[in-house]
Design a protein around this motif. Structure first.
Motif, PDB file in Angstrom:
ATOM      1  N   ASN A  45       0.833  -1.210   0.000  1.00 50.67           N
ATOM      2  CA  ASN A  45       0.000   0.000   0.000  1.00 50.67           C
ATOM      3  C   ASN A  45       0.868   1.262   0.000  1.00 50.67           C
ATOM      4  O   ASN A  45       0.552   2.244  -0.680  1.00 50.67           O
ATOM      5  N   SER A  46       1.992   1.218   0.730  1.00 51.42           N
ATOM      6  CA  SER A  46       2.891   2.382   0.774  1.00 51.42           C
ATOM      7  C   SER A  46       3.488   2.648  -0.609  1.00 51.42           C
ATOM      8  O   SER A  46       3.545   3.800  -1.057  1.00 51.42           O
ATOM      9  N   LEU A  47       3.928   1.589  -1.278  1.00 52.57           N
ATOM     10  CA  LEU A  47       4.504   1.772  -2.627  1.00 52.57           C
ATOM     11  C   LEU A  47       3.426   2.230  -3.608  1.00 52.57           C
ATOM     12  O   LEU A  47       3.659   3.147  -4.412  1.00 52.57           O
ATOM     13  N   ASP A  48       2.222   1.617  -3.520  1.00 47.42           N
ATOM     14  CA  ASP A  48       1.117   2.002  -4.418  1.00 47.42           C
ATOM     15  C   ASP A  48       0.792   3.483  -4.279  1.00 47.42           C
ATOM     16  O   ASP A  48       0.392   4.130  -5.235  1.00 47.42           O
ATOM     17  N   GLN A  49       0.950   4.002  -3.067  1.00 45.89           N
ATOM     18  CA  GLN A  49       0.593   5.408  -2.828  1.00 45.89           C
ATOM     19  C   GLN A  49       1.788   6.345  -2.980  1.00 45.89           C
ATOM     20  O   GLN A  49       1.740   7.503  -2.579  1.00 45.89           O
ATOM     21  N   GLY A  50       2.880   5.820  -3.550  1.00 45.20           N
ATOM     22  CA  GLY A  50       3.995   6.684  -3.944  1.00 45.20           C
ATOM     23  C   GLY A  50       5.030   6.971  -2.878  1.00 45.20           C
ATOM     24  O   GLY A  50       5.894   7.835  -3.060  1.00 45.20           O
ATOM     25  N   LEU A  51       4.975   6.241  -1.742  1.00 46.68           N
ATOM     26  CA  LEU A  51       6.021   6.445  -0.731  1.00 46.68           C
ATOM     27  C   LEU A  51       7.337   5.843  -1.237  1.00 46.68           C
ATOM     28  O   LEU A  51       7.326   4.876  -2.012  1.00 46.68           O
ATOM     29  N   PRO A  52       8.491   6.396  -0.822  1.00 46.31           N
ATOM     30  CA  PRO A  52       9.760   5.842  -1.297  1.00 46.31           C
ATOM     31  C   PRO A  52       9.993   4.426  -0.760  1.00 46.31           C
ATOM     32  O   PRO A  52       9.525   4.089   0.329  1.00 46.31           O
ATOM     33  N   ASP A  53      10.727   3.639  -1.529  1.00 46.47           N
ATOM     34  CA  ASP A  53      10.965   2.228  -1.192  1.00 46.47           C
ATOM     35  C   ASP A  53      12.147   2.122  -0.229  1.00 46.47           C
ATOM     36  O   ASP A  53      13.193   1.557  -0.563  1.00 46.47           O
ATOM     37  N   ILE A  54      11.982   2.685   0.972  1.00 49.20           N
ATOM     38  CA  ILE A  54      13.085   2.689   1.946  1.00 49.20           C
ATOM     39  C   ILE A  54      12.630   2.162   3.313  1.00 49.20           C
ATOM     40  O   ILE A  54      13.238   2.472   4.337  1.00 49.20           O
ATOM     41  N   SER A  55      11.546   1.349   3.294  1.00 48.60           N
ATOM     42  CA  SER A  55      11.122   0.724   4.557  1.00 48.60           C
ATOM     43  C   SER A  55      12.165  -0.295   4.980  1.00 48.60           C
ATOM     44  O   SER A  55      12.945  -0.792   4.168  1.00 48.60           O
ATOM     45  N   ASN A  56      12.159  -0.653   6.267  1.00 50.08           N
ATOM     46  CA  ASN A  56      13.000  -1.759   6.721  1.00 50.08           C
ATOM     47  C   ASN A  56      12.650  -3.029   5.956  1.00 50.08           C
ATOM     48  O   ASN A  56      11.530  -3.193   5.494  1.00 50.08           O
ATOM     49  N   GLY A  83       5.700   4.590   6.118  1.00 49.75           N
ATOM     50  CA  GLY A  83       4.371   3.985   5.974  1.00 49.75           C
ATOM     51  C   GLY A  83       3.951   3.148   7.167  1.00 49.75           C
ATOM     52  O   GLY A  83       2.961   2.404   7.097  1.00 49.75           O
ATOM     53  N   GLY A  84       4.691   3.226   8.265  1.00 46.19           N
ATOM     54  CA  GLY A  84       4.278   2.536   9.488  1.00 46.19           C
ATOM     55  C   GLY A  84       4.740   1.090   9.605  1.00 46.19           C
ATOM     56  O   GLY A  84       4.365   0.384  10.554  1.00 46.19           O
ATOM     57  N   TYR A  85       5.589   0.641   8.677  1.00 43.76           N
ATOM     58  CA  TYR A  85       5.971  -0.778   8.650  1.00 43.76           C
ATOM     59  C   TYR A  85       6.621  -1.232   9.966  1.00 43.76           C
ATOM     60  O   TYR A  85       6.248  -2.261  10.533  1.00 43.76           O
ATOM     61  N   THR A  86       7.569  -0.475  10.462  1.00 41.78           N
ATOM     62  CA  THR A  86       8.278  -0.882  11.684  1.00 41.78           C
ATOM     63  C   THR A  86       7.369  -0.762  12.902  1.00 41.78           C
ATOM     64  O   THR A  86       7.386  -1.635  13.786  1.00 41.78           O
ATOM     65  N   VAL A 181      18.041   1.978  18.753  1.00 39.18           N
ATOM     66  CA  VAL A 181      18.553   1.453  17.483  1.00 39.18           C
ATOM     67  C   VAL A 181      18.472   2.572  16.440  1.00 39.18           C
ATOM     68  O   VAL A 181      17.459   3.272  16.368  1.00 39.18           O
ATOM     69  N   VAL A 182      19.545   2.754  15.675  1.00 37.32           N
ATOM     70  CA  VAL A 182      19.579   3.821  14.663  1.00 37.32           C
ATOM     71  C   VAL A 182      19.911   3.196  13.308  1.00 37.32           C
ATOM     72  O   VAL A 182      20.945   2.530  13.158  1.00 37.32           O
ATOM     73  N   ASP A 183      19.044   3.431  12.319  1.00 34.58           N
ATOM     74  CA  ASP A 183      19.176   2.790  10.998  1.00 34.58           C
ATOM     75  C   ASP A 183      20.195   3.516  10.109  1.00 34.58           C
ATOM     76  O   ASP A 183      20.551   4.668  10.361  1.00 34.58           O
ATOM     77  N   ASN A 184      20.637   2.844   9.091  1.00 38.68           N
ATOM     78  CA  ASN A 184      21.439   3.440   7.995  1.00 38.68           C
ATOM     79  C   ASN A 184      22.742   4.066   8.480  1.00 38.68           C
ATOM     80  O   ASN A 184      23.070   5.205   8.135  1.00 38.68           O
ATOM     81  N   MET A 185      23.482   3.308   9.271  1.00 39.60           N
ATOM     82  CA  MET A 185      24.723   3.818   9.852  1.00 39.60           C
ATOM     83  C   MET A 185      25.960   3.457   9.038  1.00 39.60           C
ATOM     84  O   MET A 185      27.061   3.888   9.381  1.00 39.60           O
TER      85      MET A 185
END
Ligand code: DHB
Ligand code: MG
Length: 240
Positions: A45-56, A83-86, A181-185
């Motif tokens: 749903n997040s991708l369908d609605q144009g959110l960037p593909d950077i979820s965990n 998009g609330g995935y995490t 926890v900090v992502d993308n380090m």
């Protein structure tokens, strides 16, 4: 060989990394699990609605959810909802957890609320819209004045240049023994390179690593990870 010679600027990909994720998830979190379908739905749903593909990816989502379980967390904070995935991972795996999640984009927050509603956890996931630093100031006052409980787990995954500011605000609101926890380090290894013209996505993580190493309030490490998306990693800190 110096790190400058072995470092490759390209986003690395390797079929083995995707194959291991797919194999392990198929056994350790199969589609028969109660939250599997709604997690997939939230990504689609997040991708369908144009959110960037950077979820965990699912493995990191589950790692975070299990950290909350290990720590018997009741109040979790997330900076950067997307998009609330995490948030959905945390809340669906941990019926005892209330998640407070901050998102700067009203459009992303709208999609996140849809996904959270679909997952059936909107009573335990509070999406606050606003710039992270402003919202964190408000939350700090609420915690200080007893209007909110302290947090026992924090996941930081927002604009990288503010990582140290988000980290400091989080430590101020955490119980002792909390996990941050900090992502993308790691960013394909670029974090190890000290360059004048580093982008914000490297400057922010480097500032955090160097400050956390001197910060007597925490103890921390960076864990490198590979996944379908890329070679990256996360920082884990415990609040002392
Ligand atoms: C980007 C941001 C993220 O949080 C992530 O996990 C991957 C990529 C980005 O802005 O490109
Ligand atoms: Mg991220």
């Amino acid at each position: 060989m110096s790190v400058k010679n072995i470092f490759n600027d390209e986003d690395e990909q390797d079929d083995r990394w995707s194959a291991v994720d797919a194999y392990t998830i198929s056994h350790l979190h199969p589609s028969s699990r109660s939250n599997s379908k709604t997690l997939v739905h939230s990504l689609e749903n997040s991708l369908d609605q144009g959110l960037p593909d950077i979820s965990n990816n699912p493995t990191l989502g589950k790692f975070i959810a299990l950290q909350c379980q290990i720590g018997q967390v009741t109040h979790a904070l997330e900076i950067g909802t997307l998009g609330g995935y995490t948030s959905i991972w945390i809340a669906t795996q941990n019926p005892q957890v209330h998640v407070t999640t901050i998102e700067i984009s009203p459009e992303h927050a709208r999609v996140a609320r849809e996904n959270i509603e679909h997952a059936g956890v909107s009573d335990r996931v509070e999406v606050i819209i606003g710039p992270g630093l402003d919202v964190l100031e408000d939350l700090k006052k609420d915690v200080r004045d007893g209007r909110r409980e302290k947090f026992e787990f924090v996941f930081i995954d927002a604009d990288k240049i503010n990582y140290l500011n988000y980290f400091n605000a989080s430590v101020d609101m955490c119980e002792k023994g909390s996990c941050i926890v900090v992502d993308n380090m790691v960013k394909s290894g670029a974090v190890a390179i000290d360059k004048e013209d580093n982008p914000d996505s490297i400057v922010g993580p480097r500032m955090l690593i160097e400050a956390a190493g001197k910060d007597k309030r925490v103890d921390a490490l960076v864990m490198q990870i590979v996944s379908e998306k890329t070679y990256d990693g996360f920082l884990v800190a415990v609040v002392l």
